[in-house]
Design an enzyme around this catalytic site. Sequence first.
Site, short mmCIF file in Angstrom:
data_model
loop_
_atom_site.label_atom_id
_atom_site.label_comp_id
_atom_site.label_asym_id
_atom_site.label_seq_id
_atom_site.Cartn_x
_atom_site.Cartn_y
_atom_site.Cartn_z
CB CYS A 79 -0.97 -0.04 1.18
SG CYS A 79 -2.34 1.13 1.06
CG HIS A 209 -3.42 -3.96 2.95
ND1 HIS A 209 -2.46 -3.42 3.80
CD2 HIS A 209 -3.98 -2.90 2.31
CE1 HIS A 209 -2.46 -2.10 3.70
NE2 HIS A 209 -3.37 -1.76 2.79
CD GLU A 211 -0.62 -6.26 5.06
OE1 GLU A 211 -1.09 -5.14 5.36
OE2 GLU A 211 -0.53 -6.65 3.87
#
Length: 250
Positions: A79, A209, A211
């Site tokens: 990001c 994202h 993660e």
Amino acid sequence: MCYGVVFGKEVQDDGKLGSNLGTASVSQYRGLIFLGGFSYADTLGSAKGWAANILHNSILLPQFQAFKRREDVFSLGICNGCQLMTLIGFVGCLGSEVGVDPDVALLHNRSERFECRWATVKIPSNRSVMLRCMKDLILGCWVAHGEGRFAFREEKLISVLQSAELVTLQYVDDTGEPTELYPLNPNGSPRGIAGLCSTDGRHLGLMPHPERCSAMNQWPYVPPSFEVSPKQAESPWQIMFNNAYNWCVN
């Protein structure tokens, strides 16, 4: 400024914010993670303040230039970190130098809104060491950004990057084809581009994202056709982080 997780060296932390300021060097590490999270609140544009903190610092710039040239390191930007990597030349360029005028930028979403949603992405054939063995996977992934639209100085660069297998992630429609249609593509990136890597595959920038959904209990939706065991804790996104670890130790 925090550069996130580091690999390949044991680092002691006494718990004091900024305690290592001026004592640590990028050369100590095998991997850098450029975190998402709106550096400088993005009031200076997408990661521009963060990039300036590197490019106009006589101590930091040589360290990042040397890190980019090393062959035993990797980096990941998510990001806001992806925005940074385009600005400092870690991804989105065919050269190896840091600090050159970038050919790629991340601009405001065409919706003119901050987009936080569960999107569908595909991993095309690419050079990234973190995405090896993940070619053609179509997965759900969180997105959360206001400036996530990839823009290229020249349109022909898009084809060049795709031909060189430097496009690592694309927003896709329900048939698995790259799309620019909103809201399947949350920002309007051309050809659904959502991530890029360096020519050597060691540096990876992603707007979504992964993660945030590396565990299956972080997925808000699992298609009926998606084969997953009820006891499976890790999602396929965990593979990319395992790949980074294995690449370092092997």
